[in-house]
Design a protein around this motif. Structure first.
Motif, PDB file in Angstrom:
ATOM      1  N   GLY A  32       0.800  -1.215   0.000  1.00 39.28           N
ATOM      2  CA  GLY A  32       0.000   0.000   0.000  1.00 39.28           C
ATOM      3  C   GLY A  32       0.832   1.263   0.000  1.00 39.28           C
ATOM      4  O   GLY A  32       0.457   2.278   0.589  1.00 39.28           O
ATOM      5  N   VAL A  34       1.421   3.414  -2.382  1.00 44.50           N
ATOM      6  CA  VAL A  34       0.731   4.532  -3.034  1.00 44.50           C
ATOM      7  C   VAL A  34      -0.295   5.139  -2.083  1.00 44.50           C
ATOM      8  O   VAL A  34      -0.403   6.360  -1.959  1.00 44.50           O
ATOM      9  CB  VAL A  34       0.063   4.058  -4.354  1.00 44.50           C
ATOM     10  CG1 VAL A  34      -0.757   5.168  -4.973  1.00 44.50           C
ATOM     11  CG2 VAL A  34       1.115   3.558  -5.323  1.00 44.50           C
ATOM     12  N   TYR A  35      -1.032   4.296  -1.372  1.00 48.59           N
ATOM     13  CA  TYR A  35      -1.989   4.770  -0.368  1.00 48.59           C
ATOM     14  C   TYR A  35      -1.262   5.579   0.710  1.00 48.59           C
ATOM     15  O   TYR A  35      -1.737   6.639   1.125  1.00 48.59           O
ATOM     16  CB  TYR A  35      -2.713   3.581   0.259  1.00 48.59           C
ATOM     17  CG  TYR A  35      -3.579   3.948   1.436  1.00 48.59           C
ATOM     18  CD1 TYR A  35      -4.865   4.427   1.251  1.00 48.59           C
ATOM     19  CD2 TYR A  35      -3.104   3.826   2.746  1.00 48.59           C
ATOM     20  CE1 TYR A  35      -5.667   4.776   2.334  1.00 48.59           C
ATOM     21  CE2 TYR A  35      -3.893   4.169   3.824  1.00 48.59           C
ATOM     22  CZ  TYR A  35      -5.172   4.644   3.614  1.00 48.59           C
ATOM     23  OH  TYR A  35      -5.950   4.989   4.677  1.00 48.59           O
ATOM     24  N   ASP A  36      -0.124   5.077   1.167  1.00 50.85           N
ATOM     25  CA  ASP A  36       0.626   5.768   2.208  1.00 50.85           C
ATOM     26  C   ASP A  36       1.121   7.134   1.742  1.00 50.85           C
ATOM     27  O   ASP A  36       1.151   8.093   2.516  1.00 50.85           O
ATOM     28  CB  ASP A  36       1.809   4.920   2.667  1.00 50.85           C
ATOM     29  CG  ASP A  36       1.364   3.672   3.412  1.00 50.85           C
ATOM     30  OD1 ASP A  36       0.212   3.643   3.877  1.00 50.85           O
ATOM     31  OD2 ASP A  36       2.177   2.734   3.528  1.00 50.85           O
ATOM     32  N   ILE A  38      -0.303   9.035  -0.676  1.00 53.24           N
ATOM     33  CA  ILE A  38      -1.429   9.944  -0.924  1.00 53.24           C
ATOM     34  C   ILE A  38      -2.107  10.367   0.375  1.00 53.24           C
ATOM     35  O   ILE A  38      -2.333  11.544   0.621  1.00 53.24           O
ATOM     36  CB  ILE A  38      -2.447   9.283  -1.878  1.00 53.24           C
ATOM     37  CG1 ILE A  38      -1.818   9.113  -3.255  1.00 53.24           C
ATOM     38  CG2 ILE A  38      -3.720  10.106  -1.973  1.00 53.24           C
ATOM     39  CD1 ILE A  38      -2.655   8.312  -4.222  1.00 53.24           C
ATOM     40  N   VAL A  39      -2.438   9.410   1.235  1.00 57.79           N
ATOM     41  CA  VAL A  39      -3.223   9.698   2.436  1.00 57.79           C
ATOM     42  C   VAL A  39      -2.353  10.183   3.592  1.00 57.79           C
ATOM     43  O   VAL A  39      -2.815  10.943   4.441  1.00 57.79           O
ATOM     44  CB  VAL A  39      -4.038   8.443   2.838  1.00 57.79           C
ATOM     45  CG1 VAL A  39      -4.820   8.660   4.119  1.00 57.79           C
ATOM     46  CG2 VAL A  39      -4.970   8.058   1.724  1.00 57.79           C
ATOM     47  N   GLU A  40      -1.092   9.766   3.629  1.00 51.14           N
ATOM     48  CA  GLU A  40      -0.149  10.085   4.702  1.00 51.14           C
ATOM     49  C   GLU A  40      -0.687   9.683   6.072  1.00 51.14           C
ATOM     50  O   GLU A  40      -0.858  10.515   6.966  1.00 51.14           O
ATOM     51  CB  GLU A  40       0.212  11.571   4.692  1.00 51.14           C
ATOM     52  CG  GLU A  40       0.936  12.012   3.457  1.00 51.14           C
ATOM     53  CD  GLU A  40       1.254  13.500   3.455  1.00 51.14           C
ATOM     54  OE1 GLU A  40       0.983  14.182   4.459  1.00 51.14           O
ATOM     55  OE2 GLU A  40       1.784  13.969   2.448  1.00 51.14           O
ATOM     56  N   ARG A  64     -11.532  -1.039   9.913  1.00 50.14           N
ATOM     57  CA  ARG A  64     -11.540  -0.346   8.616  1.00 50.14           C
ATOM     58  C   ARG A  64     -10.731  -1.134   7.611  1.00 50.14           C
ATOM     59  O   ARG A  64      -9.508  -1.196   7.688  1.00 50.14           O
ATOM     60  CB  ARG A  64     -10.934   1.067   8.762  1.00 50.14           C
ATOM     61  CG  ARG A  64     -11.890   2.033   9.401  1.00 50.14           C
ATOM     62  CD  ARG A  64     -11.434   3.464   9.243  1.00 50.14           C
ATOM     63  NE  ARG A  64     -11.152   3.790   7.857  1.00 50.14           N
ATOM     64  CZ  ARG A  64     -10.316   4.765   7.510  1.00 50.14           C
ATOM     65  NH1 ARG A  64      -9.682   5.463   8.413  1.00 50.14           N
ATOM     66  NH2 ARG A  64     -10.121   5.025   6.240  1.00 50.14           N
ATOM     67  N   ASN A  66     -10.516  -0.400   4.425  1.00 48.16           N
ATOM     68  CA  ASN A  66      -9.926   0.487   3.425  1.00 48.16           C
ATOM     69  C   ASN A  66      -8.976   1.517   4.046  1.00 48.16           C
ATOM     70  O   ASN A  66      -8.684   2.525   3.423  1.00 48.16           O
ATOM     71  CB  ASN A  66     -11.023   1.198   2.632  1.00 48.16           C
ATOM     72  CG  ASN A  66     -11.927   2.020   3.534  1.00 48.16           C
ATOM     73  OD1 ASN A  66     -11.858   1.891   4.757  1.00 48.16           O
ATOM     74  ND2 ASN A  66     -12.761   2.847   2.944  1.00 48.16           N
ATOM     75  N   GLY A  67      -8.469   1.282   5.247  1.00 46.15           N
ATOM     76  CA  GLY A  67      -7.508   2.169   5.875  1.00 46.15           C
ATOM     77  C   GLY A  67      -6.410   1.363   6.536  1.00 46.15           C
ATOM     78  O   GLY A  67      -6.594   0.196   6.877  1.00 46.15           O
ATOM     79  N   GLN A  68      -5.237   1.973   6.703  1.00 45.88           N
ATOM     80  CA  GLN A  68      -4.128   1.255   7.310  1.00 45.88           C
ATOM     81  C   GLN A  68      -3.126   2.229   7.898  1.00 45.88           C
ATOM     82  O   GLN A  68      -3.043   3.380   7.484  1.00 45.88           O
ATOM     83  CB  GLN A  68      -3.424   0.362   6.299  1.00 45.88           C
ATOM     84  CG  GLN A  68      -2.614   1.126   5.265  1.00 45.88           C
ATOM     85  CD  GLN A  68      -1.906   0.214   4.285  1.00 45.88           C
ATOM     86  OE1 GLN A  68      -2.256  -0.945   4.153  1.00 45.88           O
ATOM     87  NE2 GLN A  68      -0.912   0.725   3.609  1.00 45.88           N
ATOM     88  N   GLY A  73       0.767  -1.885   6.714  1.00 48.13           N
ATOM     89  CA  GLY A  73       0.959  -2.183   5.297  1.00 48.13           C
ATOM     90  C   GLY A  73       2.292  -2.841   5.015  1.00 48.13           C
ATOM     91  O   GLY A  73       2.379  -3.798   4.239  1.00 48.13           O
TER      92      GLY A  73
END
Length: 134
Positions: A32, A34-36, A38-40, A64, A66-68, A73
């Protein structure tokens, strides 16, 4: 007399270099990254104990899907890579051109890697989603 232009020679990377880059890319995708970016999200969470009031670290963001957290991750991605490397070692263990002791070592480490990765991944899912697969 015209000078001819010489093209630079490009050497192909070694197979191990290509494998390492593909494995690193796989790790970044499944963990994840890319998620890390973008969302930080925070690296690790915390929760306060209801009875003692002590603040304790939390590695998995509970409830959740959809969250981490970042550590969540990375640890999950490492387990997927460990399972993949175990499958590669199993394949190498069934090579006819290897010594028997090396084959036994590869198969043993491969089976252990796949089993550890599976058990830990299932544990991560049960921590993440309580009551899942019961």
């Amino acid at each position: 007399m015209a000078k001819t232009m010489k093209l630079p020679s490009i050497t192909l990377p070694t197979p191990m270099t290509v494998f390492s880059l593909v494995l690193l890319t796989y790790f970044l995708v499944v963990s994840g990254f890319v998620y890390d970016v973008i969302v930080e999200p925070p690296g690790i969470g915390s929760t306060q104990d209801r009875f003692t009031g002590v603040v304790r670290p939390v590695v998995f963001l509970p409830g959740r899907v959809n969250g981490q957290y970042i550590i969540e991750g990375l640890s999950s991605g490492f387990m997927f890579v460990l399972g993949g490397l175990g499958i590669i070692l199993l394949d190498l263990g069934f090579d006819r051109n290897r010594d028997k002791s090396v084959k036994i070592f590869f198969v043993s480490v491969g089976i252990a890697s796949v089993v550890i990765a599976y058990i830990m991944s299932m544990l991560f899912i049960r921590i993440k989603i309580p009551g899942y697969l019961k």
